[in-house]
Every structure is written in C-alpha cells, then in structure tokens.
Write a protein that holds these residues in place. Structure first.
Motif, short mmCIF file in Angstrom:
data_model
loop_
_atom_site.label_atom_id
_atom_site.label_comp_id
_atom_site.label_asym_id
_atom_site.label_seq_id
_atom_site.Cartn_x
_atom_site.Cartn_y
_atom_site.Cartn_z
N SER A 58 -2.02 1.51 -7.96
CA SER A 58 -1.92 1.61 -6.50
C SER A 58 -2.86 0.56 -5.93
O SER A 58 -3.83 0.17 -6.57
CB SER A 58 -2.28 3.01 -6.01
N LEU A 59 -2.55 0.12 -4.74
CA LEU A 59 -3.27 -1.00 -4.14
C LEU A 59 -3.68 -0.62 -2.72
O LEU A 59 -2.93 0.03 -2.01
CB LEU A 59 -2.31 -2.20 -4.12
N ARG A 60 -4.88 -1.04 -2.34
CA ARG A 60 -5.36 -0.91 -0.96
C ARG A 60 -5.94 -2.25 -0.54
O ARG A 60 -6.80 -2.80 -1.22
CB ARG A 60 -6.43 0.18 -0.83
N TRP A 61 -5.44 -2.77 0.60
CA TRP A 61 -5.94 -4.04 1.10
C TRP A 61 -7.37 -3.87 1.61
O TRP A 61 -7.68 -2.89 2.26
CB TRP A 61 -5.05 -4.58 2.21
N GLU A 104 0.82 -1.21 0.00
CA GLU A 104 0.00 0.00 0.00
C GLU A 104 0.86 1.26 0.00
O GLU A 104 0.41 2.30 -0.46
CB GLU A 104 -0.91 0.05 1.23
N GLU A 105 2.05 1.17 0.52
CA GLU A 105 2.92 2.34 0.66
C GLU A 105 3.51 2.81 -0.66
O GLU A 105 3.91 3.96 -0.79
CB GLU A 105 4.05 2.05 1.66
N ALA A 144 -7.64 -7.15 -2.35
CA ALA A 144 -7.28 -5.74 -2.50
C ALA A 144 -8.10 -5.08 -3.59
O ALA A 144 -8.66 -5.74 -4.46
CB ALA A 144 -5.79 -5.63 -2.84
#
Length: 179
Positions: A48-51, A34-35, A58
């Motif tokens: 970009s990825l968000r869990w 995520e960072e 994700a």
C-alpha cells in the motif's frame, strides 16, 4: 504473474533515510494509487502506498502493514513495478485504451500483417506503437484509424516518413537520388 494485472507505477530511488521512495505513477491522477488496497509487484508481494510529498515521494507498507522505514530497505525496492488488478480500474472512454490492451494486437496495413505490437511508448509528446521488426508508428487517429479490441487487431496507415521501400530515405527518394 497474473495476466489481469495492469502496470500502474514504478518505485524509484530512495528519498531520505526514513524509507521514503519516489514513485513514478502511470495513472492519470497519481493520487489514485493511495486508493488501491493492494498494489502487487512481480514477486506477488502486496503493497500500500501513501503520498508524502508533492513531487512523487511516498511511503510504502507491506501486506502486513509493516512500514518500509529505512533507506536500505527503500533502496532494495528501486525499479519495483507496481500493478493493480484490471477489474479495479475504471472503464475506458470511447477511443481510450489501456496500453496493456494494445500490446500483443496484430497490426495490419491493408491486407498485410506488419506483426504484433510489442510496446506502447509515451514520453510526453504522444504515444507511439512499437511493432515487431522495429517499426514505430505514432498512435494517432491518422496513423491508427481502427482499433478492434474484440478481434485484437489494429489498422495502420504509415505516414510517408516511414512507408518507403527498403533502401529509400524518409523523403521517398532512392539512396542514389539523395547524394
């Protein structure tokens, strides 16, 4: 594809109907994905990825911030490899290596070259090095006592189970003696 990119994850199957995907992370801590502002794929696209779940689920956004929001779009991304620029990754500790550092190194046993390292395998029981010609060596201090990053070489000490002459079995006995 740029040579300074390090494989950090792979997009797996779609999860549900709202565009969520399973992601297999190669990072020590999957939360670090995520960072990274821009994960890149093999086509040069940024993500970009968000869990969104505890089991590797994700959501993905493209470089313009557009959310992958349906199952069809998510399924189109299955097996997409996600990379991060090497300079964004932490420095390795002593005796720690990124797999990409090892791939392509020349493997030496004594004064004989065994070939180049083609792949680093890690299925959970410890890493192993695949060397040209199909030789698989456990990546342990006993079998790989020296890694020279500057010279791009490793020194190999094959265990008895894989060091026999052609035509001999793993016990070191010839084929005639094994009958």
């Amino acid at each position: 594809m740029r040579s300074d990119l390090i494989l950090i994850g792979v997009i797996g199957k779609a999860h549900g109907v709202r565009g969520l995907v399973r992601v297999h992370s190669y990072a020590d801590d999957p939360a670090t994905l995520e960072e990274y502002e821009a994960l890149q794929d093999e086509q040069g696209r940024s993500w970009s990825l968000r869990w969104r779940g505890a089991d590797g689920v994700a959501e993905l956004r493209d470089a313009r911030g557009n959310l992958i929001s349906d199952r069809t779009a998510a399924q189109a991304l299955v097996n997409t490899r996600l990379y991060v620029s090497r300079d964004l990754l932490p420095e390795t500790e002593e005796e720690e290596f990124y797999h990409s550092d090892l791939i392509g190194m020349e493997a030496w046993e004594g004064t004989a070259s065994l070939g180049r390292i083609l792949m680093v395998h890690d299925y959970g029981g410890g890493a192993s090095l695949e060397i040209e010609g199909g030789l698989i060596i456990p990546f342990t201090r006993a079998c790989v006592p020296e890694v020279d990053l500057a010279a791009r070489t490793v020194r190999i000490v094959r265990p008895a189970e894989v060091s026999g002459e052609e035509g001999q079995g793993v016990s070191g006995r010839s084929a005639e003696q094994q009958v």
